[in-house]
Design an enzyme around this catalytic site. Structure first.
Site, PDB file in Angstrom:
ATOM      1  N   SER A 211      -3.931  -0.783  -4.256  1.00 23.49           N
ATOM      2  CA  SER A 211      -3.539  -0.403  -2.893  1.00 23.49           C
ATOM      3  C   SER A 211      -2.042  -0.172  -2.761  1.00 23.49           C
ATOM      4  CB  SER A 211      -3.995  -1.481  -1.904  1.00 23.49           C
ATOM      5  OG  SER A 211      -5.380  -1.664  -2.011  1.00 23.49           O
TER       6      SER A 211
ATOM      7  N   ARG B 123      -8.452  -9.925  -6.664  1.00 24.66           N
ATOM      8  CA  ARG B 123      -9.817 -10.373  -6.884  1.00 24.66           C
ATOM      9  C   ARG B 123     -10.393  -9.672  -8.102  1.00 24.66           C
ATOM     10  NH1 ARG B 123     -14.862 -10.433  -2.949  1.00 24.66           N
ATOM     11  NH2 ARG B 123     -14.231  -8.325  -2.420  1.00 24.66           N
TER      12      ARG B 123
ATOM     13  N   ASP C  96      -7.602   1.296  -1.396  1.00 20.17           N
ATOM     14  CA  ASP C  96      -8.522   0.471  -0.601  1.00 20.17           C
ATOM     15  C   ASP C  96      -9.303   1.294   0.425  1.00 20.17           C
ATOM     16  OD1 ASP C  96      -6.183   1.000   0.723  1.00 20.17           O
ATOM     17  OD2 ASP C  96      -5.915  -0.995   1.577  1.00 20.17           O
TER      18      ASP C  96
END
Length: 887
Positions: free
Chosen positions: A580, A519, A634
Site C-alpha cells: 500500500s 499480515r 489495498d
C-alpha cells in the site's frame, strides 16, 4: 372517622413511586408522534432551545395577559449575567366585556396598552422585540407562532381559537403604528418562570407553577420531541400535566371529597391532577371533608353546618395560614368563628390536621410529578446523577415553608439520583418573557455568524456536479498516453484484468504491507468457499527507517515463521502481495516504488521493483518456495476480496486514514498500455486530484491552513478534504475561528486546542452519534481542557457534521464520475454495479456511509450502486489476484 379521612388523604411512598412511573409513561406518550394525540400529559413543544447565558443585552418589551389585566414591562438587560435587569412596568385593568367579546377587540385593547406604556418610556431602539405571555393552552409551531386550542379562566373571545395569537397581536400593534415593535416570542407563564430563574452560571432547566392551576416545563433532548421535528440540541417542553389522571391513572387515590369537588367544577372528569393540587381547589377539598365529618357527627356536634354548603366559603390562603402560622390554632379559631361554627379545642385541632393532610398530599403529588420529570431528564441524558435548578412560582410555594419542606424531601426520596435546587421566582413570568426574547435574538445573531463561518463548507448539488465533471476530465487525462504525465489523477494500470468468477481453487499465500504492522495469510479456496489463517507481525521503527535489505529480510523471516507454524515449508504456493505505497506498475508482478509514506524511509528502495527486492531477500535467506505472482495495492485488494462474493463488484474504494479508488476500465481507453481487448483494473490514485489547482474554489481557508502544516503541502489535496488523517485538523481550525468570533467557549479556547493533531478524527464519530449524551462529549472536551456549555457542545457537533458531510459528498462526486464513465463505456441506459469498500471512516463514522450513498444516488440517477464492506481486508484480495492470475 377523623382517622379514616386522614388516611384517605395520605398517599404511601410506594404509591407515589407508582404514580411517578405512570407520569413518566404519560410523558413518553406525549412526546411520541404516534401517541401524542391520545396522551393525557400533552408535552407541547415551545421552540425555546436555550436558556440565558448572561450575555444578553438591550431593551425588551413584554406583554402579559393576566386574569383580568394586561401587564406591560420594559426590561433592560445589561449583559452582566442578568444579575441586575432594569424594569419598568404598568398594569391595565381589562373591562369584563373585552374578555367575552370579539377577539379583534381583545388584541386591539392589548395593543393600545402597549402604545400607552411606550409613550411613557424612553427606549430609543430601532427594533423593539416583544415577548407575549399568553397563559392558555396553545399548539405552538414556532417560537413566535401559536394557535389557541381553547380558552379558560373566564375568557371566551370569539374568532380566536385555531388562530395564530402572535399574528393577531402583531396586526393589532401595526394598527397602532408601532412599526418598530416586533412579536418575537410567545410562551405561557410556566416557561416564563423557568427563564426568569436562569442567570449566568446558574441555568434553570425546569419550572413548576403551583398556583390556581398547575403546570411544569423542562428542557428536553430535542430529538425526543418527535412532533417538533428538531433533531439536535434541547427544547423546552410544556408538560400541561394538569390533565394527568383523566384516563383513570389516579382513581385509587381519588377520595370522595375529590369527587365532590370535581362534580361541582365547570369541567367534571377533566384536569384530575390539577384539581388535587391547584390552589383553586384545596380550600374546597377541606370544605368537603368538614361537611362529611360533621354529617358523621365527628365535628361540630349539635351545631348547624349549613354555611359549609356554600361553595368558595373556605379559601386556600386560609388553609395555608392554618398550617403554616405558628399561631395556627388562633388562625383556626378566627376562621371557624368567621364562618359561625362552634369553637372547641378538639374541633380546632382536627381542622388543623385535615388542612395539613390536604396540603401535604398536594405537596407529595407535586413531588411525584417533579421526580418523574427529573428522572426522565437524567435517563434521557444518560447521566448517573442530575444536578439541576428548578424555578418555582405560585401562591402554594411562596412563603409557605411547610409545603416547601414536604415537596423537597419527597422529591429526594422518589428521585435519589437527582439533586434539584429550588429557586423561587422573584419577578414573575414577565422578566422570563424578556429572557426568552433576548435569548432568541442572541441565537439569531449567533446563527448568522455560524452560517458565515460554515458556508464555504456547504456544497450545493451544482458544486458537486462540477467536482464530478472535473474528476471525469482528470481521469481522461490520466488515461491518455500523451496527457498521462501531467494528470493529477494518475490512473495507474494494475495488470489485473479479471475479477473472481468463483471457480478459483487451491492454496495461496498473501502478504499485506501498509503500515507498522503487516499480515501474512494462507488462503484455502474450495468449492465450499474460502478458509483463511493469518498472523500479524510488527515492523520495528529501526527496520522501517533502516536499509531496504534489512526490511525485506525481516519480511522473509516473518513469512518463514508463518509457513513453519502452518506446516507449509515444503509447499511452493503462489503469493499475492498487497503493497500500500505509491508504485508505478509495469506488470502484474512488477512495480517500481515511487515514494515511501506512513513513516517508512528504508534506503535503496525508491525506484526499485519491490517484487524483485522480495525475491532477492528470499534468495539471501535460502527460501526457495516463494512464487510471487501478483502485486496490488489495498484498493485493488479490496475490490477483489468483495468480487469473490459478488461478481458485480468492479470498483474498489478506500476511505480511512487515506483515500483511493480503482475500477475496471475498458482496455481500449487505457492509452498507457498496449492492447484493446477486455478490461483492466485502474488504480486511480485519486488522492492527488486537485493538485493542479482545479479544486481551488472548493478549498476553504481552513483547508489551506491544514495543507500548509502537512509534510507535503500542495500534494494529495483531494485526500486532505476527505480522509481520516485530516478531518480532525479541519475541525480544530474551525473551532479556533469560532472561538475567535466569540461563538464558542466564551472566546477562550484552551492552549491545547492550538496543538496540531490534538483533535482526532475519531472524535467526530463520537460527537456525531445521534442523541449522544453531553457527558460523553464532555469527556473529549475535558481531555482538551475545554470548558464548554451545552450550546458549545451542540455547535461542535454542527461543525463536525459539516466537515464529515462535505467529505462524504466529495467522495461521492469522485465516485459518481467513475460510475457514470463505466455506464457510458458499456453503452448502457442503466448500470448496476457493486463497490467493495474498506476504511475506518466508512465503517466506523455514524453518518459517513449514509451521506455517501445518498449523494451518489443524487448524482447518478441512471446507476444502481451497491456497497459491500470488505470483511477480510486487502490480504485476502491479494490472494484472489494471485488465484485469478493462475486461473
Amino acid at each position: 372517622q377523623v382517622q379514616r379521612a386522614l388516611r384517605a388523604l395520605t398517599i404511601p411512598l410506594e404509591r407515589l413511586q407508582v404514580m411517578k412511573n405512570h407520569m413518566m409513561q404519560a410523558m413518553h406518550k406525549g412526546l411520541s408522534q404516534s401517541t401524542h394525540s391520545e396522551a393525557t400529559v400533552r408535552m407541547l413543544p415551545t421552540y425555546i432551545c436555550a436558556t440565558p447565558d448572561g450575555t444578553e443585552k438591550g431593551d425588551f418589551l413584554v406583554v402579559e395577559l393576566c386574569q383580568s389585566q394586561v401587564r406591560t414591562l420594559l426590561v433592560t438587560l445589561l449583559g452582566d449575567g442578568n444579575l441586575s435587569p432594569q424594569m419598568m412596568y404598568k398594569t391595565f385593568d381589562m373591562p369584563e366585556e373585552i374578555m367575552t367579546g370579539e377577539g379583534e377587540a381583545l388584541f386591539d385593547f392589548i395593543a393600545q396598552c402597549v402604545s400607552q406604556f411606550l409613550a411613557d418610556t424612553s427606549s430609543t431602539q430601532e427594533r423593539l422585540p416583544l415577548g407575549f405571555v399568553f397563559p392558555f393552552c396553545c399548539r405552538q409551531t414556532q417560537l413566535d407562532k401559536a394557535e389557541l386550542i381553547s380558552w379558560s379562566k373566564g375568557f371566551s373571545c370569539s374568532d380566536v381559537e385555531g388562530k395564530d395569537v402572535g399574528q393577531l397581536l402583531q396586526s393589532a400593534i401595526k394598527k397602532q403604528e408601532l412599526s418598530h415593535v416586533e412579536v418575537v416570542a410567545l410562551m405561557n407563564d410556566t416557561v416564563g418562570t423557568m427563564m426568569t430563574c436562569s442567570t449566568e452560571g446558574r441555568p434553570c432547566e425546569v419550572a413548576l407553577v403551583m398556583d390556581k392551576g398547575s403546570n411544569c416545563c423542562f428542557m428536553a433532548e430535542a430529538h425526543l420531541v418527535e412532533i417538533a421535528k428538531e433533531t439536535s440540541g434541547r427544547m423546552c417542553v410544556n408538560t400541561e400535566w394538569g390533565c394527568f389522571g383523566d384516563n383513570g391513572n389516579l382513581s385509587d387515590i381519588v377520595t370522595p371529597y375529590d369527587e365532590c369537588v370535581d362534580n361541582e367544577s365547570s369541567s367534571p372528569g377533566e384536569k384530575r391532577f390539577e384539581k388535587m393540587v391547584g390552589s383553586l381547589y384545596l380550600g374546597e377539598i377541606v370544605r368537603h371533608v368538614l361537611i362529611t365529618l360533621a354529617a358523621e357527627k365527628a365535628l361540630f356536634k349539635g351545631s348547624s353546618v349549613a354555611v359549609l354548603k356554600e361553595k368558595g366559603i373556605l379559601k386556600t390562603q386560609q388553609v395555608l395560614e392554618i398550617i403554616n402560622n405558628e399561631e395556627g390554632m388562633a388562625v383556626t379559631k378566627r376562621t371557624l368563628e368567621a364562618l359561625g361554627l362552634p369553637l372547641n379545642e378538639r374541633d380546632c385541632s382536627r381542622v388543623q390536621q385535615i388542612c395539613l393532610a390536604v396540603v401535604s398530599r398536594a405537596a407529595s403529588l407535586y413531588a411525584a410529578g417533579l421526580a418523574a420529570v427529573l428522572t426522565y431528564m437524567c435517563q434521557s441524558r444518560d447521566m448517573d446523577q442530575l444536578l439541576v435548578n428548578v424555578g418555582v412560582d405560585g401562591e402554594l410555594y411562596q412563603g409557605h415553608t411547610r409545603f416547601e419542606e414536604i415537596l423537597h424531601s419527597v422529591t429526594r426520596l422518589l428521585a435519589p439520583e437527582c439533586v434539584a435546587t429550588l429557586l423561587p421566582s422573584t419577578d414573575g413570568s414577565g422578566r422570563g418573557a424578556a429572557m426568552v426574547t433576548a435569548v432568541a435574538l442572541r441565537l439569531e445573531a449567533q446563527r448568522r455568524k455560524v452560517n458565515e463561518v460554515l458556508a464555504p463548507l456547504r456544497l450545493s448539488l451544482a458544486d458537486l456536479e462540477q467536482v464530478q465533471a472535473l474528476m471525469r476530465q482528470e481521469m481522461e487525462l490520466g488515461l491518455g498516453q500523451e496527457t498521462h504525465a501531467n494528470a493529477s489523477v494518475r490512473m495507474l494500470p494494475t495488470f489485473v484484468c479479471s475479477t473472481p468468477d468463483g471457480t478459483e481453487q487451491g492454496e495461496f499465500l498473501a502478504l499485506d504491507l501498509g503500515g507498522t504492522n503487516f499480515r501474512v495469510l494462507v488462503v484455502h479456496m474450495t468449492e465450499e468457499g474460502i478458509r483463511m489463517a493469518s498472523e500479524i507481525y510488527v515492523i520495528p521503527t529501526a527496520i522501517m527507517q533502516g536499509t531496504g535489505e534489512a526490511l525485506f529480510d525481516h519480511i522473509i523471516d516473518c513469512i518463514v515463521d508463518f509457513q513453519t507454524k502452518q506446516d507449509l515449508m515444503n509447499h511452493v504456493l503462489p503469493l499475492g502481495f498487497t503493497f500500500s505505497f505509491p508504485c508505478q506498475q509495469v506488470g502484474l508482478d512488477k512495480a517500481l516504488l515511487l515514494t515511501w509514506t506512513k513513516g517508512f524511509s528504508a534506503s535503496n528502495c525508491v525506484g526499485q521493483d519491490v517484487v524483485q527486492l522480495l525475491r532477492e531477500a528470499a534468495q539471501r535467506k535460502h527460501h526457495t518456495g516463494l512464487n510471487v505472482v501478483a502485486l496490488v495495492n489495498d484498493t485493488v485488494g479490496t475490490m477483489m476480496s468483495c468480487g469473490y462474493d459478488d461478481p458485480k463488484c468492479e470498483i474498489g474504494l478506500i476511505v480511512g486514514t487515506g483515500t483511493n479508488a480503482c475500477y475496471m476500465e475498458e482496455m481500449r481507453n487505457v492509452g498507457t498500455v498496449e492492447g484493446d481487448e477486455g478490461r483492466m483494473c485502474i488504480n486511480m490514485e485519486w488522492g492527488a486530484f486537485g493538485d493542479n489547482g482545479c479544486l481551488d474554489h472548493i478549498f476553504t481557508s481552513f483547508d489551506k491552513m491544514v495543507d500548509d502544516q502537512t509534510i507535503n503541502p500542495g500534494k494529495q489535496r483531494f485526500e486532505k478534504l476527505i480522509s481520516g488523517m485530516y478531518l480532525g485538523e479541519i475541525v480544530r481550525h474551525i473551532l479556533l475561528a469560532m472561538a475567535e468570533r466569540q461563538l464558542l467557549f466564551h472566546g477562550k479556547p484552551s492552549p491545547k486546542l492550538y496543538c496540531k493533531d490534538i483533535f482526532k478524527t475519531k472524535f467526530l464519530s463520537t460527537i456525531e452519534l445521534n442523541g449522544l449524551a453531553l457527558r460523553q462529549i464532555r469527556a473529549i472536551l475535558e481531555d482538551l481542557d475545554l470548558n464548554a456549555s451545552y450550546e458549545d457542545s451542540e455547535l461542535m457537533r454542527e461543525v463536525c457534521e459539516a466537515v464529515s458531510l462535505r467529505a462524504a459528498q466529495l467522495c461521492a462526486a469522485g465516485l459518481a464520475a467513475v460510475v457514470e464513465k463505466m455506464r457510458e463505456n458499456r453503452g448502457l441506459d442503466q448500470l448496476t454495479v457493486t463497490v467493495g469498500v474498506d476504511g475506518t471512516l466508512y465503517k466506523l463514522h455514524p453518518n459517513f456511509s449514509h451521506n455517501l450513498h445518498k449523494t451518489l444516488q443524487d448524482l447518478t440517477p441512471n446507476c444502481t450502486v451497491t456497497f459491500m464492506p470488505s470483511e477480510d481486508g486487502s490480504g485476502k484480495g491479494a490472494a484472489l489476484v494471485a488465484a485469478v492470475a493462475c486461473r
